[in-house]
Design an enzyme around this catalytic site. Structure first.
Site, PDB file in Angstrom:
ATOM      1  N   CYS A  64       0.522  -1.513  -0.286  1.00 12.99           N
ATOM      2  CA  CYS A  64      -0.444   0.424  -0.203  1.00 12.99           C
ATOM      3  C   CYS A  64       0.555   1.624  -0.106  1.00 12.99           C
ATOM      4  O   CYS A  64       0.506   2.826  -0.188  1.00 12.99           O
ATOM      5  CB  CYS A  64      -0.751  -0.211   1.222  1.00 12.99           C
ATOM      6  SG  CYS A  64      -2.078  -1.357   1.075  1.00 12.99           S
TER       7      CYS A  64
ATOM      8  N   HIS B  43      -3.455   6.830   2.813  1.00 11.58           N
ATOM      9  CA  HIS B  43      -3.722   5.456   2.980  1.00 11.58           C
ATOM     10  C   HIS B  43      -5.221   5.257   3.159  1.00 11.58           C
ATOM     11  O   HIS B  43      -5.205   5.819   4.193  1.00 11.58           O
ATOM     12  CB  HIS B  43      -2.304   4.802   3.107  1.00 11.58           C
ATOM     13  CG  HIS B  43      -3.087   3.097   2.718  1.00 11.58           C
ATOM     14  ND1 HIS B  43      -3.611   3.023   1.588  1.00 11.58           N
ATOM     15  CD2 HIS B  43      -2.927   1.685   3.637  1.00 11.58           C
ATOM     16  CE1 HIS B  43      -3.866   1.435   1.812  1.00 11.58           C
ATOM     17  NE2 HIS B  43      -3.319   1.077   2.296  1.00 11.58           N
TER      18      HIS B  43
ATOM     19  N   ASN C  74     -10.044  -0.641   1.055  1.00 16.44           N
ATOM     20  CA  ASN C  74      -8.385  -0.439   0.493  1.00 16.44           C
ATOM     21  C   ASN C  74      -8.575  -1.088  -0.631  1.00 16.44           C
ATOM     22  O   ASN C  74      -8.186  -2.034  -0.788  1.00 16.44           O
ATOM     23  CB  ASN C  74      -8.088  -0.980   1.979  1.00 16.44           C
ATOM     24  CG  ASN C  74      -6.841  -1.254   1.912  1.00 16.44           C
ATOM     25  OD1 ASN C  74      -6.095  -0.861   0.476  1.00 16.44           O
ATOM     26  ND2 ASN C  74      -6.052  -1.346   2.292  1.00 16.44           N
TER      27      ASN C  74
HETATM   28  N1  COA Z   1     -18.482  -8.150  10.789  1.00 17.26           N
HETATM   29  C1  COA Z   1     -18.668  -8.464  11.605  1.00 17.26           C
HETATM   30  N2  COA Z   1     -17.942  -9.413  12.698  1.00 17.26           N
HETATM   31  C2  COA Z   1     -16.755  -9.270  12.801  1.00 17.26           C
HETATM   32  C3  COA Z   1     -16.117  -8.990  11.333  1.00 17.26           C
HETATM   33  C4  COA Z   1     -17.268  -8.232  10.085  1.00 17.26           C
HETATM   34  N3  COA Z   1     -16.924  -8.431   9.360  1.00 17.26           N
HETATM   35  N4  COA Z   1     -15.174  -9.156  10.952  1.00 17.26           N
HETATM   36  C5  COA Z   1     -14.573  -9.624  12.339  1.00 17.26           C
HETATM   37  N5  COA Z   1     -15.700  -9.345  13.423  1.00 17.26           N
HETATM   38  C6  COA Z   1     -15.668  -9.739  14.766  1.00 17.26           C
HETATM   39  C7  COA Z   1     -14.282 -10.989  15.095  1.00 17.26           C
HETATM   40  O1  COA Z   1     -14.633 -11.323  14.865  1.00 17.26           O
HETATM   41  C8  COA Z   1     -14.704 -10.137  16.710  1.00 17.26           C
HETATM   42  O2  COA Z   1     -15.294 -11.401  17.140  1.00 17.26           O
HETATM   43  P1  COA Z   1     -15.772 -11.973  18.972  1.00 17.26           P
HETATM   44  O3  COA Z   1     -14.856 -10.483  20.082  1.00 17.26           O
HETATM   45  O4  COA Z   1     -16.824 -12.550  18.771  1.00 17.26           O
HETATM   46  O5  COA Z   1     -13.820 -12.419  18.110  1.00 17.26           O
HETATM   47  C9  COA Z   1     -15.149  -8.751  16.543  1.00 17.26           C
HETATM   48  O6  COA Z   1     -15.771  -8.255  15.831  1.00 17.26           O
HETATM   49  C10 COA Z   1     -13.664  -7.805  17.424  1.00 17.26           C
HETATM   50  O7  COA Z   1     -12.786  -7.671  16.827  1.00 17.26           O
HETATM   51  P2  COA Z   1     -11.655  -6.987  16.681  1.00 17.26           P
HETATM   52  O8  COA Z   1     -10.376  -7.948  15.663  1.00 17.26           O
HETATM   53  O9  COA Z   1     -11.179  -6.946  17.489  1.00 17.26           O
HETATM   54  O10 COA Z   1     -12.133  -5.301  15.826  1.00 17.26           O
HETATM   55  P3  COA Z   1     -11.157  -4.485  15.104  1.00 17.26           P
HETATM   56  O11 COA Z   1     -11.864  -3.863  16.059  1.00 17.26           O
HETATM   57  O12 COA Z   1      -9.291  -4.977  14.988  1.00 17.26           O
HETATM   58  O13 COA Z   1     -11.755  -4.819  13.517  1.00 17.26           O
HETATM   59  C11 COA Z   1     -10.632  -4.697  11.617  1.00 17.26           C
HETATM   60  C12 COA Z   1     -10.636  -5.880  13.074  1.00 17.26           C
HETATM   61  C13 COA Z   1      -9.692  -5.368  10.338  1.00 17.26           C
HETATM   62  C14 COA Z   1     -11.148  -4.117  10.178  1.00 17.26           C
HETATM   63  C15 COA Z   1      -8.639  -4.094  12.431  1.00 17.26           C
HETATM   64  O14 COA Z   1      -8.960  -4.724  13.213  1.00 17.26           O
HETATM   65  C16 COA Z   1      -8.365  -3.107  11.494  1.00 17.26           C
HETATM   66  O15 COA Z   1      -8.628  -1.997  10.714  1.00 17.26           O
HETATM   67  N6  COA Z   1      -6.868  -3.228  11.263  1.00 17.26           N
HETATM   68  C17 COA Z   1      -5.901  -3.045  10.015  1.00 17.26           C
HETATM   69  C18 COA Z   1      -6.705  -3.978   8.864  1.00 17.26           C
HETATM   70  C19 COA Z   1      -5.736  -2.635   8.172  1.00 17.26           C
HETATM   71  O16 COA Z   1      -5.389  -1.391   7.388  1.00 17.26           O
HETATM   72  N7  COA Z   1      -5.006  -3.884   6.488  1.00 17.26           N
HETATM   73  C20 COA Z   1      -4.478  -3.245   5.489  1.00 17.26           C
HETATM   74  C21 COA Z   1      -3.339  -2.482   5.670  1.00 17.26           C
HETATM   75  S1  COA Z   1      -2.509  -2.178   4.689  1.00 17.26           S
END
Ligand code: COA
Length: 328
Positions: A111, A255, A285
């Site tokens: 990215c 980004h 993204n």
């Molecule tokens: N829909 C519903 N629930 C979801 C879900 C979805 N699409 N994706 C994850 N969950 C759930 C998880 O399973 C978890 O459930 P649990 O508590 O029962 O285990 C809960 O939501 C919380 O998960 P968590 O991983 O703590 O969520 P989060 O707030 O950290 O959000 C991301 C997850 C991936 C959106 C976040 O971590 C993120 O944006 N990370 C960076 C990713 C990124 O930028 N990548 C590209 C880099 S270039």
């Protein structure tokens, strides 16, 4: 020596995937995706190869720049999702656009790729005085590498391409590139064929947690933590070289991964969210495409104007980060 962006372009596949579309194959809902990421919809490449999307964006950028493709001295393509191990996307774009006198190569900084390419292009323009223009193309089809059974990653990404034609200028330009390879195992997609050979022939554990072939693996929480620090760091590393502060910037073009990452970065930089370009709501993204696509869209809408100071700040798999500050 700095750079001037002469023209920009983009290509977006017609197919749109809304948050509701994902409810057909994973346990999710629109409200969760919107509140946790800020994303509402994204584009998905269908028949389009990555090099085709890149070429279309490049053609638009060349037309907008009003230059002859023969005068382009270098094509740099940024992508993490090339259709081929070889040839490079840049070579295919060079041919498609008629940039017959250009050298061509790809960069893969995920990215952060567009900012890496911009920094590289400036160095070429500085040292090769015969070179008039550089064409930078970012093109991605993340959808071909997504695990559509993993709800925490498949909802984040989108496809498309964006491009820019640049020339040298005497306006200030400052940039910084960085990487932390210790985070390589936090966000990756294997090349086809490699994983099986490693396991079967050598019984070698390469330390990458997901062994399946070429599907994107992500430790979302760790990447999130990295990202919130990487964006301000990318800005400060570039800005400190020239005594620039966030107040000097008209537009931050970050980004586009997650609205919460951008909001945290804005807070850490002490800059108002109104100065941050946000397009992730409608494109998700798009990896290396996200920064030049946001740039192109904002220029087209008249939001970003000539003479304004821009800070492009990115982070991505690798892990990588990069910042570039210059006048549009
Ligand atoms: N829909 C519903 N629930 C979801 C879900 C979805 N699409 N994706 C994850 N969950 C759930 C998880 O399973 C978890 O459930 P649990 O508590 O029962 O285990 C809960 O939501 C919380 O998960 P968590 O991983 O703590 O969520 P989060 O707030 O950290 O959000 C991301 C997850 C991936 C959106 C976040 O971590 C993120 O944006 N990370 C960076 C990713 C990124 O930028 N990548 C590209 C880099 S270039």
């Amino acid at each position: 020596m700095g750079i001037k962006i002469l023209g920009t372009g983009c290509y977006l596949p017609d197919q749109k995937l809304t948050n509701n579309d994902f409810t057909k194959f994973v346990d999710t809902n629109d409200e969760w995706i919107r509140t946790r990421t800020g994303i509402a919809e994204r584009r998905m490449a269908g028949w389009e190869p990555v090099w085709y999307m890149g070429s279309e964006a490049a053609r638009q950028a060349i037309a907008q720049a009003g230059i002859a493709p023969e005068d382009i001295g270098l094509v740099i393509a940024a992508s993490a999702t090339n259709d081929f191990h070889t040839p490079s996307i840049a070579c295919l774009v060079q041919h498609e656009t008629g940039a017959v006198n250009a050298a061509a190569f790809d960069v893969n900084a995920a990215c952060s790729g567009f900012v890496y390419a911009l920094d590289t292009a400036r160095r070429f323009l500085e040292t090769d005085t015969g070179m008039k223009y550089v064409l930078i193309v970012a093109a991605e089809a993340l959808s071909r590498f997504l695990d559509f059974g993993d709800r925490s990653s498949c909802i984040l990404f989108g496809d498309g391409a964006a491009a820019a034609v640049i020339e040298r200028s005497d306006k200030p330009f400052t940039s910084a590139l960085g990487a932390d390879g210790s985070g390589g195992r936090l966000l990756y997609a294997r090349s086809v064929g490699v994983a099986e050979e490693i396991k079967v022939e050598h019984e070698f554990d390469d330390g990458f947690p997901e062994k399946r072939l070429h599907k994107l693996y992500q430790d979302g929480r760790e990447v999130y933590k990295f990202a919130t620090k990487a964006l301000p760091k990318a800005f400060h590393l570039a800005a400190d070289k020239a005594g620039i502060t966030p107040e000097d910037i008209d537009w931050f073009v970050p980004h586009q991964a997650n609205i919460r990452i951008i909001e945290t970065a804005a807070k850490n930089l002490g800059a108002p969210m109104e100065k941050f370009i946000v397009t992730l709501d409608h494109y998700g993204n798009t990896s290396s495409v996200s920064i030049p696509l946001a740039l192109h869209e904002s220029i087209e809408k008249g939001v970003i104007k000539r003479g304004q100071k821009l800070a492009l700040i990115g982070f991505g798999a690798g892990l990588t980060y990069a910042g570039a500050i210059f006048e549009y």
